[in-house]
Write a protein that holds these residues in place. Sequence first.
Motif, mmCIF file in Angstrom:
data_model
loop_
_atom_site.group_PDB
_atom_site.id
_atom_site.type_symbol
_atom_site.label_atom_id
_atom_site.label_comp_id
_atom_site.label_asym_id
_atom_site.label_seq_id
_atom_site.Cartn_x
_atom_site.Cartn_y
_atom_site.Cartn_z
ATOM 1 N N HIS A 1 0.819 -1.202 0.000
ATOM 2 C CA HIS A 1 0.000 0.000 0.000
ATOM 3 C C HIS A 1 0.856 1.257 0.000
ATOM 4 O O HIS A 1 0.614 2.194 -0.755
ATOM 5 N N PHE A 2 1.900 1.248 0.852
ATOM 6 C CA PHE A 2 2.782 2.415 0.930
ATOM 7 C C PHE A 2 3.473 2.656 -0.410
ATOM 8 O O PHE A 2 3.500 3.770 -0.930
ATOM 9 N N LEU A 3 3.988 1.586 -0.989
ATOM 10 C CA LEU A 3 4.668 1.718 -2.274
ATOM 11 C C LEU A 3 3.715 2.272 -3.325
ATOM 12 O O LEU A 3 4.072 3.153 -4.115
ATOM 13 N N GLY A 4 2.496 1.784 -3.295
ATOM 14 C CA GLY A 4 1.492 2.278 -4.233
ATOM 15 C C GLY A 4 1.244 3.761 -4.056
ATOM 16 O O GLY A 4 1.147 4.509 -5.032
ATOM 17 N N THR A 5 1.189 4.190 -2.812
ATOM 18 C CA THR A 5 0.950 5.612 -2.550
ATOM 19 C C THR A 5 2.110 6.454 -3.072
ATOM 20 O O THR A 5 1.903 7.512 -3.676
#
Lengths: 410, 410
Positions: free
Chosen positions: A344-348
């Motif tokens: 999720h963090f990487l996606g953000t």
Amino acid sequence: MSNAGPQRKSDLLRRFASTGGLDAQTAIRRENLLRALALIAREPAPVTRAVIARRTGLTSATASSLVAELIEFGLVTETGPAESTGGKRATRLEIDTETHLIVVAVVRTRAIDVALVDLAGRTVASNRVELAGEVEVSAVVDAVRSLLRAEGAESRVLAACVQVPGVTADGVVVDSVQLGWFGVPLASLLEEAIGAPTSVVNDVDAEALTEAADAADGAIRLVVHLGEGVGAAVTNGGTLMAGATGRAGEIGHVRVVFEGARATCRCGLSGCLESAASMSAMLGDAYTDEFDEHDTSLLASTAESRERMAFGARALSRALRIMSALLDPQEVVIAGAAPALGPHFLGTVRDEFEMYPAKGTAPVPIRYGRLELGRYLGPARSALAPILGDALPLTERPAAGLAPVIGEVH
Amino acid sequence: MSNAGPQRKSDLLRRFASTGGLDAQTAIRRENLLRALALIAREPAPVTRAVIARRTGLTSATASSLVAELIEFGLVTETGPAESTGGKRATRLEIDTETHLIVVAVVRTRAIDVALVDLAGRTVASNRVELAGEVEVSAVVDAVRSLLRAEGAESRVLAACVQVPGVTADGVVVDSVQLGWFGVPLASLLEEAIGAPTSVVNDVDAEALTEAADAADGAIRLVVHLGEGVGAAVTNGGTLMAGATGRAGEIGHVRVVFEGARATCRCGLSGCLESAASMSAMLGDAYTDEFDEHDTSLLASTAESRERMAFGARALSRALRIMSALLDPQEVVIAGAAPALGPHFLGTVRDEFEMYPAKGTAPVPIRYGRLELGRYLGPARSALAPILGDALPLTERPAAGLAPVIGEVH
DNA sequence: CAACTTAGTTTACTAAGTCAACAAAGTGGG
DNA sequence: CCCACTTTGTTGACTTAGTAAACTAAGTTG
């Protein structure tokens, strides 16, 4: 292994160790030996003498002579015949994993990890020594000696590297607040103990080198380390760009947040990248020095922590946009403990990054660091660098099922 | 000049031109020749054969043989005896400025500047051809031919370079909106016309190379170009870092202003660096394509223009802080038309830059580009690069009192 | 099975270094 | 003033490591 180790090793070091006083003729031979070695190590298809001749542009006679010397040095072995391609079958060449070993020691605040790595990058033995109080320099030497004795590998050590947190230069730990070491000539101490050239490397740099393991010549890579702080490193081919004063990559305290800065950073200013995007800033007390990168249980559990991570991702992507527009890197790697933050963090970060696509720039892949590469490859590469440059990528995955031996060794 | 030009030139090109198919032996000779040449060109103290031997670590016999070949090629000359240091007087060696010339053509939207530059970097002849309508490719060839004929220098041309605005790759003008050229194989056209290897270079890159002229090996320099847009370039030693897709330095449309962005940038987004810190953004209509960098009359005349410049300086320094923290460069150069903005603007950039000193980073000198170096050095260096690498810095100042001949040449 | 292919080695030659002796041209002490 | 000493640069014998081409070895294919 007809020829005994030490004999061979000293020949090898004489040939490769760039003690400065290399004359011009041996320098070019060295170059050609390394080109042949790099081909054998890096090419996915089987490499033979004929392949080396074709790819390097040297004659087959020279290729044969180079290979003969590499075999003599214990760097390469023949591994049976390849399939025929319409004529005599060629002899496959591979990196020799039986002769030489690399010693890696990773010094942490409460433990020392020692490992023996072969020339393909496989960890063939490892051990962790837990420490009670302060880390003594002699504990490093003892830990290395113990493992070598236990494995009976004293004479097989080609090179060694110690990874420490803090500022290092030229084999000396200049300043490590974490260890309380200042001006410790670690390389020469260990070198004397084990009789092999030793280097000392910073943890963030070691990580960047690990990520750049398979780098083609001239490939630019931007590695950002998220941990207690935030650091970066630029690798050009297989080497680090150190900067004019050796302080390249110190982006942690650059101001990137101008509105709504959360709090004062530990450096005294506000709006630093580190105060938004470090692991500590995003996870709070959940992140400690002994954080387990594979444990994702703590993440995004509350609305507040989700918001912190989004804020950090935004701050990070701001910095990434400028840096990657400037360098046009092959890829951007977010390393350190960051992979524990999950997809999720990487996606953000990716979303934020691409929200303002700068005209004229190329799209850049952003990925997490490869934890599965293991923590020993970067230092192992650093150990070999003064001898073999980056001819050997050491990208082999660690042998499956090889659990590290945990426990004291005396 | 006992030996005629063309003869000598072809020998030289055969020895140095890296046509890829260099065998290993001549490659090392080439390397040593270039090392000797670089010493002669760059050392402030007088260089002799003995100095070359000492500094390169080669024997005096080899040094003599290298020098003999360099003289034979017309790259070096003997210039009388040096003072004795207790024994036989040495023979001084200097770069030969009498034999070879470099052709530089700078293509602008309304004019073509052509110059002949010697191997010390002195402009020995130049001419400007004003153009009525569109720039035709043939006009470049004609302008070069005219100057060569006027100077009787047809046979002395060692290499050539054409500087154009826009995207260039491998001798081809890929895309120049300013000139209306797309996919023009300019290098091969001119090469055929003058019989010397020709390169094509982008104007921003040429400028960065000029600024990096005297760079020591491995010195990192960050050059930011302010003009109609904003671009950057990183030089590593004497070479440019191009990036994975050749688009390094495209920082103009990176978003750096998040609050109070003035207007939409021409790229469609808002808050771009370019929309705050380009010459056009700061000077408005006062900045045109034919802006005279030495004219400072228009600057800071109104409160509004002063405010625009302060705003631009702030935006620029934001970007500079990240970039220089990442790379830890030797120095930051603000080039392009920026020097016309005067000392006040530079001071503002420096002040803003230092207002948030990031912990762990080194202080970096920020200076303007050196207009006085002349506009021909960057392209001249690019012209030589494929032949002599960056052995010759070409840093000599233009000969005093040499005013360019302005006017048509037919 | 003969003709062709491909791999790798052997041998003669060549480029370009090193090493050591030496000539040339200075300086400086008795 | 002359002889010992320095420093520069050249010359010739030797060495390293490349190339080129012939050759051997061991396969495949019509």
